[in-house]
Scaffold this motif. Structure first.
Motif, mmCIF file in Angstrom:
data_model
loop_
_atom_site.group_PDB
_atom_site.id
_atom_site.type_symbol
_atom_site.label_atom_id
_atom_site.label_comp_id
_atom_site.label_asym_id
_atom_site.label_seq_id
_atom_site.Cartn_x
_atom_site.Cartn_y
_atom_site.Cartn_z
ATOM 1 N N LEU A 211 -19.326 3.051 -2.768
ATOM 2 C CA LEU A 211 -20.285 1.974 -3.068
ATOM 3 C C LEU A 211 -19.562 0.645 -3.227
ATOM 4 C CD1 LEU A 211 -23.217 2.090 -5.602
ATOM 5 C CD2 LEU A 211 -21.513 0.284 -5.772
ATOM 6 N N VAL A 212 -18.448 0.647 -3.955
ATOM 7 C CA VAL A 212 -17.693 -0.589 -4.171
ATOM 8 C C VAL A 212 -17.161 -1.130 -2.854
ATOM 9 C CG1 VAL A 212 -15.626 -1.568 -5.253
ATOM 10 C CG2 VAL A 212 -17.115 -0.022 -6.559
ATOM 11 N N LEU A 213 -16.605 -0.256 -2.030
ATOM 12 C CA LEU A 213 -16.082 -0.705 -0.739
ATOM 13 C C LEU A 213 -17.196 -1.262 0.150
ATOM 14 C CD1 LEU A 213 -13.463 2.054 0.150
ATOM 15 C CD2 LEU A 213 -13.054 -0.224 -0.790
ATOM 16 N N LYS A 214 -18.354 -0.612 0.131
ATOM 17 C CA LYS A 214 -19.450 -1.122 0.950
ATOM 18 C C LYS A 214 -19.932 -2.467 0.424
ATOM 19 C CE LYS A 214 -23.862 -0.012 3.086
ATOM 20 N NZ LYS A 214 -24.828 1.042 3.470
ATOM 21 N N ALA A 215 -19.954 -2.648 -0.884
ATOM 22 C CA ALA A 215 -20.334 -3.941 -1.448
ATOM 23 C C ALA A 215 -19.388 -5.033 -0.957
ATOM 24 C CB ALA A 215 -20.341 -3.877 -2.975
ATOM 25 N N LEU A 216 -18.107 -4.740 -0.967
ATOM 26 C CA LEU A 216 -17.123 -5.707 -0.465
ATOM 27 C C LEU A 216 -17.346 -5.983 1.020
ATOM 28 C CD1 LEU A 216 -13.942 -4.354 -2.264
ATOM 29 C CD2 LEU A 216 -14.993 -6.599 -2.643
ATOM 30 N N PHE A 217 -17.603 -4.936 1.775
ATOM 31 C CA PHE A 217 -17.769 -5.074 3.220
ATOM 32 C C PHE A 217 -19.024 -5.866 3.576
ATOM 33 C CE2 PHE A 217 -19.302 -3.520 7.348
ATOM 34 C CZ PHE A 217 -18.194 -3.786 8.143
ATOM 35 N N THR A 218 -20.103 -5.658 2.807
ATOM 36 C CA THR A 218 -21.376 -6.303 3.136
ATOM 37 C C THR A 218 -21.571 -7.642 2.435
ATOM 38 O OG1 THR A 218 -22.561 -5.146 1.353
ATOM 39 C CG2 THR A 218 -22.483 -4.067 3.528
ATOM 40 N N ALA B 202 -21.968 -8.096 -0.921
ATOM 41 C CA ALA B 202 -22.651 -8.021 -2.215
ATOM 42 C C ALA B 202 -21.619 -8.222 -3.321
ATOM 43 C CB ALA B 202 -23.342 -6.671 -2.371
ATOM 44 N N SER B 203 -21.839 -9.183 -4.174
ATOM 45 C CA SER B 203 -20.851 -9.510 -5.201
ATOM 46 C C SER B 203 -20.631 -8.342 -6.151
ATOM 47 C CB SER B 203 -21.301 -10.727 -6.001
ATOM 48 O OG SER B 203 -20.421 -10.956 -7.093
ATOM 49 N N LEU B 204 -19.365 -8.041 -6.427
ATOM 50 C CA LEU B 204 -19.059 -6.982 -7.376
ATOM 51 C C LEU B 204 -19.436 -7.360 -8.795
ATOM 52 C CD1 LEU B 204 -15.640 -5.542 -6.153
ATOM 53 C CD2 LEU B 204 -17.968 -4.868 -5.539
ATOM 54 N N LEU B 205 -19.658 -8.632 -9.059
ATOM 55 C CA LEU B 205 -20.151 -9.044 -10.368
ATOM 56 C C LEU B 205 -21.540 -8.471 -10.637
ATOM 57 C CD1 LEU B 205 -19.056 -12.781 -10.348
ATOM 58 C CD2 LEU B 205 -18.089 -10.965 -11.743
ATOM 59 N N ARG B 206 -22.214 -8.031 -9.596
ATOM 60 C CA ARG B 206 -23.556 -7.475 -9.738
ATOM 61 C C ARG B 206 -23.548 -5.957 -9.895
ATOM 62 N NH1 ARG B 206 -26.929 -9.127 -4.786
ATOM 63 N NH2 ARG B 206 -28.610 -8.348 -6.123
ATOM 64 N N VAL B 207 -22.386 -5.335 -9.787
ATOM 65 C CA VAL B 207 -22.294 -3.878 -9.908
ATOM 66 C C VAL B 207 -22.146 -3.524 -11.381
ATOM 67 C CG1 VAL B 207 -20.989 -1.809 -9.279
ATOM 68 C CG2 VAL B 207 -21.293 -3.668 -7.610
ATOM 69 N N ASP C 21 -13.673 -11.003 -4.414
ATOM 70 C CA ASP C 21 -13.869 -9.930 -5.384
ATOM 71 C C ASP C 21 -12.758 -8.889 -5.335
ATOM 72 O OD1 ASP C 21 -16.145 -11.180 -6.162
ATOM 73 O OD2 ASP C 21 -17.534 -9.583 -5.603
ATOM 74 N N ILE C 22 -12.074 -8.779 -4.221
ATOM 75 C CA ILE C 22 -10.962 -7.840 -4.140
ATOM 76 C C ILE C 22 -9.916 -8.176 -5.190
ATOM 77 C CG2 ILE C 22 -8.930 -7.281 -2.733
ATOM 78 C CD1 ILE C 22 -10.690 -6.899 -0.375
ATOM 79 N N GLN C 23 -9.612 -9.442 -5.322
ATOM 80 C CA GLN C 23 -8.616 -9.837 -6.313
ATOM 81 C C GLN C 23 -9.097 -9.573 -7.733
ATOM 82 O OE1 GLN C 23 -5.475 -10.635 -5.782
ATOM 83 N NE2 GLN C 23 -5.915 -10.243 -3.629
ATOM 84 N N LEU C 24 -10.392 -9.732 -7.954
ATOM 85 C CA LEU C 24 -10.926 -9.449 -9.279
ATOM 86 C C LEU C 24 -10.735 -7.982 -9.642
ATOM 87 C CD1 LEU C 24 -14.267 -11.490 -9.155
ATOM 88 C CD2 LEU C 24 -12.190 -12.069 -10.418
#
Length: 227
Positions: free
Chosen positions: A168-175, A177-182, A214-217
């Motif tokens: 899910l996290v990888l798909k969020a990065l790929f698409t 979608a901000s990881l701040l929303r996960v 978001d990857i760096q975060l």
């Protein structure tokens, strides 16, 4: 009880809206049978019939948040009505018909109906029973469906196995979608997830492609505002 509060709020708000009143009047009979086809029709009609109603009151938002909703202020009247339907359609003992109702609604619904259901999953009785449905939704090519389960939703952090949460996290990065929303991301950070994210960053740099911020975060283990 959440269903009682939802019912009271909708009944009060619908007093001057005949279409909403008609929708609410049909619900008890459809639930009592239980009539899966009638429930599916009511579920589909909720957004249109309940659209004129006001957004959730502060008291209802607090109750939804306590039950597991992450961003109840964003819920539409249709979302509220659909959640009420799902809560009332409890499976009779020994009867599988309403037990499979969420799957039926998801498979037979349009994107808006599917997204309402995904937002409702953590608020349902025995929410862990719908893990397969939630994981399946993460594979959707409809961005709104993916974000409905991945973003502002407590279900993945609470119930997803590690491999599914990492995907899910990888798909969020790929698409995008901000990881701040996960919701709950910081609690689910693991060495394996950090490795996967680092590999993704390396592959993108090697291909001379932009690396999502978001990857760096994630790699820095930063705190997220919503967890």
């Amino acid at each position: 009880m959440l269903a009682t509060l939802l019912q009271a709020e909708l009944d009060q708000a619908a007093q001057t809206h005949p279409d909403a009143q008609a929708w609410l009047r049909q619900l008890p009979a459809a639930v009592a049978r239980p009539d899966a086809e009638a429930l599916q029709r009511l579920y589909a009609a909720a957004a249109r019939k309940l659209r004129p109603l006001p957004p959730p009151t502060p008291a209802l938002r607090d109750a939804l948040r306590e039950a597991g909703a992450v961003a109840p202020a964003d819920w539409s009247p249709g979302d509220i009505g659909r959640l009420l339907l799902l809560l009332l359609a409890r499976p009779p003992e020994g009867g599988p018909q309403t037990e499979t109702l969420p799957w039926r609604l998801f498979r037979g619904g349009d994107a808006g109906e599917q997204q309402s259901l995904l937002r409702a999953l953590p608020l349902l009785p025995r929410p862990e029973a719908w893990l397969e449905l939630a994981v399946d939704a993460c594979r959707s090519h409809i961005q709104g469906n993916f974000e409905a389960i991945a973003c502002e939703n407590s279900y993945p952090a609470r119930f997803f196995p590690e491999a599914n949460f990492n995907q899910l996290v990888l798909k969020a990065l790929f698409t995008g979608a901000s990881l701040l929303r996960v919701d709950g991301l910081r609690r689910r950070l693991t060495p394996e997830l950090l490795r996967m994210v680092a590999d993704m960053a390396s592959e993108r740099r090697a291909a001379d492609r932009a690396v999502p911020a978001d990857i760096q975060l994630v790699l820095k283990g930063s705190r997220y505002e919503n967890v």
